[in-house]
Write a protein that holds these residues in place. Sequence first.
Motif, mmCIF file in Angstrom:
data_model
loop_
_atom_site.group_PDB
_atom_site.id
_atom_site.type_symbol
_atom_site.label_atom_id
_atom_site.label_comp_id
_atom_site.label_asym_id
_atom_site.label_seq_id
_atom_site.Cartn_x
_atom_site.Cartn_y
_atom_site.Cartn_z
ATOM 1 N N VAL A 131 0.835 -1.194 0.000
ATOM 2 C CA VAL A 131 0.000 0.000 0.000
ATOM 3 C C VAL A 131 0.873 1.250 0.000
ATOM 4 O O VAL A 131 0.531 2.267 -0.604
ATOM 5 C CB VAL A 131 -0.936 -0.020 1.227
ATOM 6 C CG1 VAL A 131 -1.822 1.212 1.254
ATOM 7 C CG2 VAL A 131 -1.790 -1.288 1.218
ATOM 8 N N LEU A 132 2.027 1.202 0.649
ATOM 9 C CA LEU A 132 3.025 2.266 0.653
ATOM 10 C C LEU A 132 4.398 1.637 0.509
ATOM 11 O O LEU A 132 4.735 0.747 1.304
ATOM 12 C CB LEU A 132 2.966 3.063 1.965
ATOM 13 C CG LEU A 132 3.979 4.194 2.122
ATOM 14 C CD1 LEU A 132 3.594 5.336 1.188
ATOM 15 C CD2 LEU A 132 4.027 4.688 3.576
ATOM 16 N N PRO A 133 5.226 2.042 -0.498
ATOM 17 C CA PRO A 133 4.971 3.014 -1.550
ATOM 18 C C PRO A 133 3.725 2.693 -2.359
ATOM 19 O O PRO A 133 3.268 1.557 -2.363
ATOM 20 C CB PRO A 133 6.226 2.931 -2.435
ATOM 21 C CG PRO A 133 7.252 2.280 -1.598
ATOM 22 C CD PRO A 133 6.521 1.361 -0.682
ATOM 23 N N ALA A 134 3.224 3.704 -3.074
ATOM 24 C CA ALA A 134 1.941 3.597 -3.761
ATOM 25 C C ALA A 134 1.871 2.345 -4.628
ATOM 26 O O ALA A 134 2.814 2.011 -5.348
ATOM 27 C CB ALA A 134 1.710 4.841 -4.616
ATOM 28 N N PHE A 135 0.760 1.637 -4.528
ATOM 29 C CA PHE A 135 0.531 0.420 -5.295
ATOM 30 C C PHE A 135 0.661 0.721 -6.788
ATOM 31 O O PHE A 135 0.098 1.702 -7.286
ATOM 32 C CB PHE A 135 -0.870 -0.116 -4.985
ATOM 33 C CG PHE A 135 -1.222 -1.368 -5.738
ATOM 34 C CD1 PHE A 135 -0.803 -2.611 -5.288
ATOM 35 C CD2 PHE A 135 -1.987 -1.304 -6.896
ATOM 36 C CE1 PHE A 135 -1.128 -3.763 -5.974
ATOM 37 C CE2 PHE A 135 -2.324 -2.453 -7.585
ATOM 38 C CZ PHE A 135 -1.895 -3.683 -7.122
ATOM 39 N N ASN A 136 1.405 -0.103 -7.500
ATOM 40 C CA ASN A 136 1.677 0.138 -8.920
ATOM 41 C C ASN A 136 1.487 -1.159 -9.691
ATOM 42 O O ASN A 136 2.330 -2.054 -9.648
ATOM 43 C CB ASN A 136 3.107 0.666 -9.102
ATOM 44 C CG ASN A 136 3.373 1.146 -10.516
ATOM 45 O OD1 ASN A 136 2.872 0.588 -11.483
ATOM 46 N ND2 ASN A 136 4.182 2.182 -10.636
ATOM 47 N N PHE A 211 11.831 -13.218 -3.204
ATOM 48 C CA PHE A 211 11.000 -12.023 -3.156
ATOM 49 C C PHE A 211 11.522 -11.020 -4.184
ATOM 50 O O PHE A 211 12.727 -10.748 -4.233
ATOM 51 C CB PHE A 211 11.049 -11.364 -1.772
ATOM 52 C CG PHE A 211 10.333 -12.117 -0.696
ATOM 53 C CD1 PHE A 211 9.102 -12.707 -0.928
ATOM 54 C CD2 PHE A 211 10.881 -12.222 0.577
ATOM 55 C CE1 PHE A 211 8.433 -13.396 0.071
ATOM 56 C CE2 PHE A 211 10.225 -12.909 1.590
ATOM 57 C CZ PHE A 211 8.991 -13.495 1.330
ATOM 58 N N VAL A 212 10.629 -10.452 -4.983
ATOM 59 C CA VAL A 212 10.988 -9.353 -5.875
ATOM 60 C C VAL A 212 9.961 -8.245 -5.683
ATOM 61 O O VAL A 212 8.844 -8.488 -5.235
ATOM 62 C CB VAL A 212 11.029 -9.784 -7.360
ATOM 63 C CG1 VAL A 212 12.076 -10.859 -7.602
ATOM 64 C CG2 VAL A 212 9.651 -10.261 -7.848
ATOM 65 N N GLY A 213 10.338 -7.021 -6.018
ATOM 66 C CA GLY A 213 9.423 -5.904 -5.861
ATOM 67 C C GLY A 213 10.156 -4.601 -5.695
ATOM 68 O O GLY A 213 11.380 -4.559 -5.580
ATOM 69 N N GLN A 214 9.401 -3.489 -5.702
ATOM 70 C CA GLN A 214 9.983 -2.166 -5.551
ATOM 71 C C GLN A 214 10.732 -2.013 -4.228
ATOM 72 O O GLN A 214 10.492 -2.744 -3.271
ATOM 73 C CB GLN A 214 8.886 -1.107 -5.574
ATOM 74 C CG GLN A 214 8.298 -0.774 -6.918
ATOM 75 C CD GLN A 214 7.176 0.230 -6.750
ATOM 76 O OE1 GLN A 214 6.076 -0.121 -6.350
ATOM 77 N NE2 GLN A 214 7.459 1.479 -7.053
ATOM 78 N N SER A 215 11.583 -0.992 -4.172
ATOM 79 C CA SER A 215 12.200 -0.628 -2.901
ATOM 80 C C SER A 215 11.115 -0.172 -1.934
ATOM 81 O O SER A 215 10.158 0.487 -2.319
ATOM 82 C CB SER A 215 13.186 0.520 -3.100
ATOM 83 O OG SER A 215 14.244 0.131 -3.921
ATOM 84 N N GLY A 216 11.279 -0.539 -0.682
ATOM 85 C CA GLY A 216 10.389 -0.045 0.341
ATOM 86 C C GLY A 216 9.110 -0.821 0.542
ATOM 87 O O GLY A 216 8.310 -0.469 1.408
ATOM 88 N N VAL A 217 8.885 -1.877 -0.252
ATOM 89 C CA VAL A 217 7.632 -2.627 -0.098
ATOM 90 C C VAL A 217 7.698 -3.617 1.053
ATOM 91 O O VAL A 217 6.680 -4.222 1.411
ATOM 92 C CB VAL A 217 7.250 -3.363 -1.406
ATOM 93 C CG1 VAL A 217 6.960 -2.378 -2.518
ATOM 94 C CG2 VAL A 217 8.328 -4.365 -1.818
ATOM 95 N N ASN A 235 15.379 -0.835 6.387
ATOM 96 C CA ASN A 235 15.306 0.621 6.410
ATOM 97 C C ASN A 235 13.864 1.074 6.316
ATOM 98 O O ASN A 235 13.049 0.438 5.662
ATOM 99 C CB ASN A 235 16.094 1.232 5.238
ATOM 100 C CG ASN A 235 17.585 1.081 5.419
ATOM 101 O OD1 ASN A 235 18.057 0.896 6.530
ATOM 102 N ND2 ASN A 235 18.325 1.160 4.334
ATOM 103 N N ILE A 236 13.565 2.166 6.990
ATOM 104 C CA ILE A 236 12.216 2.714 6.976
ATOM 105 C C ILE A 236 12.018 3.525 5.698
ATOM 106 O O ILE A 236 12.909 4.262 5.267
ATOM 107 C CB ILE A 236 11.979 3.601 8.202
ATOM 108 C CG1 ILE A 236 12.133 2.766 9.481
ATOM 109 C CG2 ILE A 236 10.608 4.264 8.158
ATOM 110 C CD1 ILE A 236 12.066 3.585 10.753
ATOM 111 N N VAL A 237 10.838 3.417 5.100
ATOM 112 C CA VAL A 237 10.527 4.179 3.897
ATOM 113 C C VAL A 237 10.600 5.667 4.215
ATOM 114 O O VAL A 237 10.073 6.130 5.220
ATOM 115 C CB VAL A 237 9.116 3.824 3.387
ATOM 116 C CG1 VAL A 237 8.748 4.672 2.191
ATOM 117 C CG2 VAL A 237 9.039 2.358 3.036
#
Length: 345
Positions: A131-136, A211-217, A235-237
């Motif tokens: 949900v954060l970072p914004a769902f893409n 696991f794969v995906g954006q940074s911060g997920v 690390n915290i987003v």
Amino acid sequence: MAKAKKLTKGQARQIRANQSKKLRKSTETIQWQDDELGAPEQGVVISRFGQHADVESHDGEIFRCNLRRSISSLVCGDKVLWRKGKATQHSISGVIEAVHERDSVLSRPDVYDGVKPIAANISQILIVSSVLPAFNSDIIDRYLVAAEQTGITPVILLNKVDLLDDSNREVIEKQLNIYRDIGYQVTYVSNETGEGIAELSAQLSQHTSIFVGQSGVGKSTLTNTLMPELGLVTNIVSENSGLGQHTTTVARLYHFKQGGDLIDSPGIREFGLWHLSPEQVSNGFIEFSPYIGTCKFRDCKHQNDPGCALIAAKNDGKIYPERLVSFQKILASLGDNTLTSRFND
């Protein structure tokens, strides 16, 4: 004091090459004689470091080994034939003699080195979104294309579901329902509330996963939750940018206590699809298969071409408009190895 200039990509690449060359020279000075080595054993590559790798033996011990020059490719997860040295030389305990045929391999394109393997013998790719970072959904679609190319089963994992609220729930669940309807498994988890963690743990016990995906997920945070004994750094987003920081630097294979393995892979900042053909991309949109090859013109670009079977299927409600738009974006980016054709891990 004058501010140091940032290294160009070429300069950084040359530094890495020089470091690799020095490491290779130091390890090549170790010349094992046949009578200095034990009998051949089976093992699994836990991690790869330049010209050597850590190998796990059948009884769970880990040994750092050199590679025979005949080995052209070796990645985390590879099953190997290796021989232990009767004495350790400069922290090197043995030699990898051969690599067994891979059941699967996950690769990514590299501007300088072509397609590079990342990990081997994976049976499940967990595409982590949040949900954060914004769902893409566009990024999910690109990972699905990459997964379909490998034949490895993809699972869409929505993390941080505790952050779902009235402002985002309807949009996110509408998109995830599209993936469910296509036939993909979608799983909800939250590190904060523990929702879905037990179910995820049970599923991971049956596979070798990545696991794969954006940074911060939350990939590293999920790993911490599933394997608290590892104590991986997270690390915290950033509150300002909404982006995360990469925390993993070297791919490594870990074992779950309940069974199953996890390969924790470095952040892939530029995991692009620009090396794929239009046909390979279309194969990654599995619901398009009944219509691919049935367009009026063989060179149909699936944009605004007359007689396009995909556009007709979309107009008839047989494929989702969102997926067609995503497909068109990927096609438009092929052959372009700039950042416009890549997606963040």
